[in-house]
Scaffold this motif. Structure first.
Motif, mmCIF file in Angstrom:
data_model
loop_
_atom_site.group_PDB
_atom_site.id
_atom_site.type_symbol
_atom_site.label_atom_id
_atom_site.label_comp_id
_atom_site.label_asym_id
_atom_site.label_seq_id
_atom_site.Cartn_x
_atom_site.Cartn_y
_atom_site.Cartn_z
ATOM 1 N N HIS B 61 12.725 -27.975 39.022
ATOM 2 C CA HIS B 61 11.934 -28.740 37.985
ATOM 3 C C HIS B 61 11.879 -30.328 38.474
ATOM 4 O O HIS B 61 11.067 -30.865 37.694
ATOM 5 C CB HIS B 61 12.627 -28.541 36.635
ATOM 6 N N ALA B 62 12.648 -30.578 39.737
ATOM 7 C CA ALA B 62 12.391 -31.877 40.079
ATOM 8 C C ALA B 62 11.202 -32.072 40.674
ATOM 9 O O ALA B 62 10.641 -33.100 40.932
ATOM 10 C CB ALA B 62 13.458 -32.239 41.067
ATOM 11 N N ALA B 63 10.468 -31.085 40.766
ATOM 12 C CA ALA B 63 9.130 -31.201 41.630
ATOM 13 C C ALA B 63 8.209 -31.858 40.699
ATOM 14 O O ALA B 63 7.493 -32.496 40.928
ATOM 15 C CB ALA B 63 8.606 -29.856 41.821
ATOM 16 N N PHE B 64 8.321 -31.696 39.292
ATOM 17 C CA PHE B 64 7.394 -32.229 38.525
ATOM 18 C C PHE B 64 7.897 -33.720 37.922
ATOM 19 O O PHE B 64 6.943 -34.321 37.894
ATOM 20 C CB PHE B 64 7.373 -31.495 36.909
ATOM 21 N N PHE B 65 9.226 -33.804 37.817
ATOM 22 C CA PHE B 65 9.856 -35.187 37.691
ATOM 23 C C PHE B 65 9.294 -36.152 38.918
ATOM 24 O O PHE B 65 8.370 -37.264 38.499
ATOM 25 C CB PHE B 65 11.282 -35.042 37.777
ATOM 26 N N GLY B 66 9.232 -35.612 39.939
ATOM 27 C CA GLY B 66 8.988 -36.522 41.241
ATOM 28 C C GLY B 66 7.419 -36.560 41.248
ATOM 29 O O GLY B 66 7.171 -37.623 41.955
ATOM 30 N N PHE B 67 6.576 -35.604 41.287
ATOM 31 C CA PHE B 67 5.351 -35.454 41.141
ATOM 32 C C PHE B 67 4.911 -36.646 40.146
ATOM 33 O O PHE B 67 4.048 -37.578 40.629
ATOM 34 C CB PHE B 67 4.593 -34.271 40.852
ATOM 35 N N GLY B 68 5.159 -36.656 39.073
ATOM 36 C CA GLY B 68 5.185 -37.760 38.063
ATOM 37 C C GLY B 68 5.310 -39.088 38.491
ATOM 38 O O GLY B 68 4.813 -40.117 38.156
ATOM 39 N N ALA B 69 6.349 -39.177 38.923
ATOM 40 C CA ALA B 69 7.141 -40.681 39.546
ATOM 41 C C ALA B 69 6.100 -41.013 40.741
ATOM 42 O O ALA B 69 5.377 -42.153 40.526
ATOM 43 C CB ALA B 69 8.244 -40.568 40.097
ATOM 44 N N TYR B 70 5.775 -40.326 41.638
ATOM 45 C CA TYR B 70 4.849 -40.641 42.643
ATOM 46 C C TYR B 70 3.392 -40.919 42.207
ATOM 47 O O TYR B 70 2.687 -41.764 42.627
ATOM 48 C CB TYR B 70 4.926 -39.692 43.749
ATOM 49 N N ALA B 71 3.021 -40.136 41.431
ATOM 50 C CA ALA B 71 1.699 -40.138 40.956
ATOM 51 C C ALA B 71 1.372 -41.319 40.124
ATOM 52 O O ALA B 71 0.506 -42.269 40.585
ATOM 53 C CB ALA B 71 1.171 -39.053 39.937
ATOM 54 N N ALA B 72 2.610 -41.786 39.361
ATOM 55 C CA ALA B 72 2.418 -43.271 38.472
ATOM 56 C C ALA B 72 2.540 -44.191 39.583
ATOM 57 O O ALA B 72 1.542 -45.311 39.543
ATOM 58 C CB ALA B 72 3.577 -43.114 37.606
ATOM 59 N N GLY B 73 3.551 -44.275 40.378
ATOM 60 C CA GLY B 73 3.521 -45.262 41.576
ATOM 61 C C GLY B 73 2.362 -45.434 42.331
ATOM 62 O O GLY B 73 1.735 -46.388 42.631
ATOM 63 N N ILE B 74 1.870 -44.247 42.786
ATOM 64 C CA ILE B 74 0.592 -44.520 43.768
ATOM 65 C C ILE B 74 -0.573 -44.956 42.704
ATOM 66 O O ILE B 74 -1.415 -45.753 43.236
ATOM 67 C CB ILE B 74 0.201 -43.137 44.383
ATOM 68 N N PHE B 75 -0.743 -44.662 41.642
ATOM 69 C CA PHE B 75 -1.633 -44.843 40.934
ATOM 70 C C PHE B 75 -1.557 -46.429 40.697
ATOM 71 O O PHE B 75 -2.567 -47.243 40.600
ATOM 72 C CB PHE B 75 -1.486 -44.343 39.441
ATOM 73 N N CYS B 76 -0.363 -46.982 40.516
ATOM 74 C CA CYS B 76 -0.091 -48.445 40.397
ATOM 75 C C CYS B 76 -0.541 -49.116 41.525
ATOM 76 O O CYS B 76 -1.231 -50.257 41.430
ATOM 77 C CB CYS B 76 1.399 -48.642 39.977
#
Lengths: 398, 321, 288
Positions: B61-76
């Protein structure tokens, strides 16, 4: 457990001593890995700091004669990377109200402190991280350890001068590996050597048989390596002798793989490995003898290494700065006080470059030999006061 | 006295939120701790939906946690620092990833599914490690500069904005989870967990329901990841580690599955215990957590929530049985 | 050609270590239906016990046997205390309890042996290079091949041709039925678990030159062991042998030919393999 109890006891005792009105406290937050895959670094810092405070006391006399108690608040980044380190640093600044941050065994941890140090105006003493660009990331950074380009560069010319004409470069696939690869190739080819081929192994790789096979086929004069300290570095050195490279006359050249703490993992076959490093533990300087003796008081099996000497020298600088400024100066003043300071470290003379706030130190080229029945690194050349070449290659364009 | 404790159920429900709001005012330097606990509560709650209610045993499940984190970070870093837009975009994207991986692997069960979920996590982690220029590799994602929320409230090391933002997001997802769990859809998940065969026999589209909850849970975990990125203004590879996946499962079972509030208690207790013991001695917490896990599995099937039930029993009126 | 043979030897010797360690896990998961994420801890225990003895000067071969026995004993104790209650609990409980055991094993090893990689002192002859015709090859790897091969042969014989082997196979296929015909399945469970742990310990000891001993061992390599078991098919001896060899070869070939992508490759391969064959390559024909 014992080590923590002693630090805790030291802190409590320091509080006890602070009964008199003229005692100040200077809190330093120490962040390092004590558990997880990088757990060998934290204890090195810890023991060196304990040894230093055992020798020089837990307090410093400030400029007005006041007693300054130097207290450490330690946090384990648990090998969980820079995000954990950043979180811990914020906690230390907001909750514990530390005056300074120190430690940082891995470069990503140190890099994560950049914004924080600027926002909170907290000085950061980097005791081990080695990526060259770090000190540029914040004016609050000072480094007492080393940079990779710094200790890699001198070996290129020495090898060519000593008959090594061709080399195969094998490094680990991460930033420090790239730095080592770049600077070795630069210095080796500048001196006239030829790079036969190069490869990068995945960072967690512990089985080098396939890489070493390829080297055997290419038959270079030397194999240049750079691996994370621990199982990868140990296994590569072993593979060199166990898979026949040594027998085929290929020299093995590296940096920290044969530090004293690792030598017990090898058989006598490790003799002949050539490395360039900024600290040869067997050196006979009086500062080194005293340092090793102090470490032995903390733990009879304690062996010195780059992180412990980085912490020891960091402590020297911190105590010097406190003696000069007292406990209440603005953060940036401590960094300024350390600029240009030259001290006799157990490794040799070192200086903090006033322009870059990075370290200038000797680099030693050594061979592993058996001395008095013990495997040890023996210096064959000392390259004095090497500045970080990366900064010279990448000047600041203001 | 007994009456007061039973009748206003609403009082009990309001309790965690009251504590959360009060904490904001009294926390001092501990505010960021509260934010972290809430982020993990959200993450654990997302796991409860798939694992507790739907019975999908995943270690990835960390796959989704991590994906969300990176998506938000990269988006920023790459697009805009708007924290609201970033949250929406990253959450939606994570939901899509959840959907795609779900349809690929949800037809398997048991250990096979476990391995597949692990494989997905590992591949994502390897990718994040390699794609240096995008994610920063093991140095972490540098240069996240979030714009102030509503143009006013800055995200900085003091963490006031992050705390409130996290609290609101957690509350919203809590409402969603509550609705889902108490809906007919939620009940059907219960049935699917207990016997997929029977559910199929009565005509439930089992596979689609599983995909649906998996997608929702992925989006939720992704939101938790976004909050993590925003609170720290940084993303490191640990968000995609097996360890993270393991810890959230530990929190869930500690608190108690299928209790919604189990996630709250489990995450809070674990985080506080770990924080405290790590300060005492970095080596101690591994023993403590390991021991805690074993004790909970062997003796406290329902997790800590079941302990609370035990304590509340004398106060229950006989109508509750 | 010499190159290809080297890859073969390297891959198969690595596969042997994986097999010896994982075969116990396939029995645990196939027969007792317990997801034992702590299996790596028993391999680690065997390795550390053997290493500790070699450091004290005890003969390597004796140390390896000691490691095997030590792991077996530990297995017996754990089975009685921790695993018995797990038989009836669900996947999740098993996963979490065994994860708890992993944590404790890592913490214990760090406390007793320290965080540095722990060397196992090999006898002189094993560090030499043996001339095998077309090249010289490390004796250590040949040793691993030999021990692994012998262990596999003995196991195969026992499983296929002995009464106890038949009982084990029966219990794997259908525990309820096996009980129904009067087999003491619980005793069988315990014995198999102990033997499985002992084998893991053996693998950990002889494999220390490839999978080096450090506290994180239990966590780092469990994924490999799980892959062998699941890809081979839970409960299938043949399956775990084939899977271990395949994994060893794929991993080794990956390192030789596409070192950049090697770690990726494994997960991608496992991913597609499991999607294609969710029950593994050679699952036992289960009636349950």
């Amino acid at each position: 457990m014992k080590r923590f109890a002693s630090v805790l006891a030291a802190a409590l005792a320091a509080f006890g001593m602070a009964g008199s009105a003229s005692a100040d406290t200077f809190k330093i937050g120490l962040i390092a890995d004590y558990t997880g895959v990088f757990s060998t670094w934290g204890p090195q810092f810890q023991h060196a700091i304990e040894a230093f405070q055992m020798t020089h006391g837990k307090s410093v006399k400030g400029p007005k004669g006041e007693t300054i108690d130097v207290q450490f608040v330690t946090r384990d980044s648990a090998s969980q990377g820079p995000d954990k380190a950043k979180q811990l640093a914020e906690e230390l600044i907001l909750r514990e109200k530390v005056n300074m941050l120190a430690g940082f065994d891995l470069s990503p941890h140190a890099m994560a402190m950049a914004d924080l140090s600027k926002q909170a105006k907290v000085p950061v003493v980097i005791m081990n991280a080695a990526t060259a660009s770090i000190t540029r990331m914040s004016p609050y950074f000072v480094r007492t350890s080393m940079t990779i380009p710094q200790y890699v560069q001198p070996i290129g010319k020495w090898l060519v001068d000593n008959g090594v004409k061709t080399a195969y470069v094998l490094v680990s696939d991460y930033a420090p590996g790239y730095d080592a690869e770049e600077y070795f190739i630069k210095s080796f080819t500048a001196a006239g050597g030829k790079i036969v081929d190069k490869a990068r192994s995945p960072i967690n790789n512990v089985d080098f048989s396939s890489y070493v096979e390829k080297v055997l086929q290419d038959k270079p004069d030397a194999l240049y390596m750079f691996m994370p300290a621990g199982t990868p570095s140990i296994n590569l050195v072993k593979a060199w002798s166990e898979r026949g490279l040594k027998a085929a006359g290929i020299k093995l050249v590296g940096t920290g793989e044969t530090q004293q703490i690792f030598l017990k993992n090898f058989t006598d076959d490790v003799q002949g490995v050539i490395t360039s490093m900024h600290y040869t533990e067997s050196n006979k300087r009086p500062e080194n003898i005293a340092f090793k003796a102090a470490l032995k008081k903390v733990g009879p099996n304690e062996e010195p290494d780059i992180a412990s000497v980085g912490a020891w020298d960091g402590m020297q600088l911190i105590y010097m700065a406190l003696a000069q400024l007292g406990a209440k100066a603005p953060g940036i003043e401590y960094i300024n006080a350390m600029k240009g300071k030259k001290i006799e470290s157990p490794r040799g003379p070192i200086m903090i470059d006033p322009e870059t706030r990075d370290i200038i130190e000797n680099v030693y080229i050594r061979k592993v030999e058996k001395v008095n029945g013990e495997l040890t690194n023996v210096d064959v050349l000392t390259v004095p006061m090497v500045k970080d070449p990366w900064k010279e290659d990448h000047p600041l364009t203001n | 006295m007994g009456e007061l404790l039973v009748r206003p159920r609403l009082l009990w429900h309001a309790l965690p939120w009251v504590i959360a709001v009060a904490f904001y005012f009294f926390a001092g330097g501990y505010l960021s701790l509260g934010t972290q606990v809430m982020i993990w509560i959200l993450f654990t709650l997302s796991l409860d939906l798939v694992l507790g209610y739907a019975g999908i045993v995943t270690l990835g499940h960390a796959a989704f946690f991590g994906f969300g984190a990176y998506a938000a970070g990269i988006f920023c870093v790459r697009v805009t620092g708007d924290p609201l837009l970033g949250m929406v975009v990253a959450t939606l994207l994570t939901g899509v990833v959840g959907f795609l991986t779900g349809i690929l692997i949800l037809h398997t069960t048991g250990v096979t599914f476990l391995m597949l979920s692990l494989a997905i996590l590992s591949m994502l982690a390897e990718f994040a490690n390699k794609a240096n220029s995008l994610t920063g590799g093991d140095n972490g994602l540098q240069g996240m500069e979030l714009s102030p929320l509503f143009g006013q409230f800055e995200f900085n090391m003091f963490g006031y904005t992050a705390y409130v933002y996290t609290l609101v997001v957690l509350f919203l997802w809590f409402l969603v989870s509550w609705r889902v769990v108490h809906s007919p859809f939620g009940r059907s998940l219960d049935g699917i967990r207990q016997s997929p065969r029977r559910m199929r026999a009565i005509g439930t589209p089992v596979w689609w329901r599983l995909v649906a909850i998996y997608t929702l849970s992925a989006a939720m975990a992704g939101s938790a990841g976004v909050l993590s990125a925003y609170a720290a203004r940084f993303v490191g590879l640990s968000v995609l580690s097996l360890f993270t996946s393991g810890i959230v499962a530990v929190m869930l079972i500690l608190g108690g599955v299928r209790r919604i509030y189990g996630a709250f208690i489990g995450a809070a207790v674990y985080y506080l215990v770990q924080d405290y013991t790590a300060k005492l001695n970095p080596y101690l917490w591994e023993f403590v957590i390991g021991g805690l896990l074993i004790v909970v599995v062997l003796f406290l099937e329902g997790g800590l929530m079941s302990l609370i039930d035990l304590m509340a029993r004398p106060f229950r009126r006989s109508t509750k049985a | 050609m010499a190159y290809a043979l080297t890859i073969l030897l390297d891959g198969v010797s690595f596969g042997m270590v994986l097999f010896v360690i994982s075969v116990g896990l396939t029995v645990t998961m196939g027969m007792m239906r317990v997801v034992n994420l702590a299996h790596g801890s028993f391999a680690m225990a065997g390795g550390y016990i053997a290493a500790m003895m070699t450091q004290k000067g005890i003969d390597f071969h004796v140390a390896v046997v000691a490691g095997m026995l030590g792991a077996g004993v530990l297995g017996g104790i754990c089975e009685f205390v921790f695993y018995r209650p797990l038989y009836r609990k669900g996947d999740l409980a098993q996963v979490l309890l065994t994860v708890g055991l992993v944590f404790i094993s890592i913490a214990s090893v760090t406390a007793i042996f320290g965080a540095f990689p722990y060397p196992l002192v090999m006898p002189k002859y094993m560090l030499e290079l043996v001339d095998i015709g077309f090249r010289t090859y490390p004796a250590y790897r040949l040793f691993v091949l030999a021990v692994g091969g012998v262990a596999a042969a003995i196991l195969w014989y026992v499983i296929e041709y002995s009464l106890i082997g038949a009982k084990v196979r029966a219990a794997v296929d259908n525990p309820r039925m096996a009980r129904g015909v009067g087999m003491n399945v619980n005793l069988l469970f315990s014995l198999s678990f102990i033997v499985g742990c002992a084998l893991a310990g053996l693998g950990g000891a002889i494999g220390a030159g490839m999978l080096s001993l450090e506290p994180a061992y239990a966590l780092k390599y469990i994924v490999l062991f799980l892959v062998v078991v699941i890809v081979g098919g839970e409960g299938s001896f043949k399956g775990s042998f084939v899977a271990a060899m395949a994994l060893g070869l794929i991993d080794t070939m990956g390192r030789y030919f596409i070192p950049d992508v090697a770690p990726y490759m494994l997960y991608v391969a496992v991913f597609f393999l499991l999607l294609w064959r969710p029950k593994g390559l050679l699952p036992p024909k289960s009636v349950a």
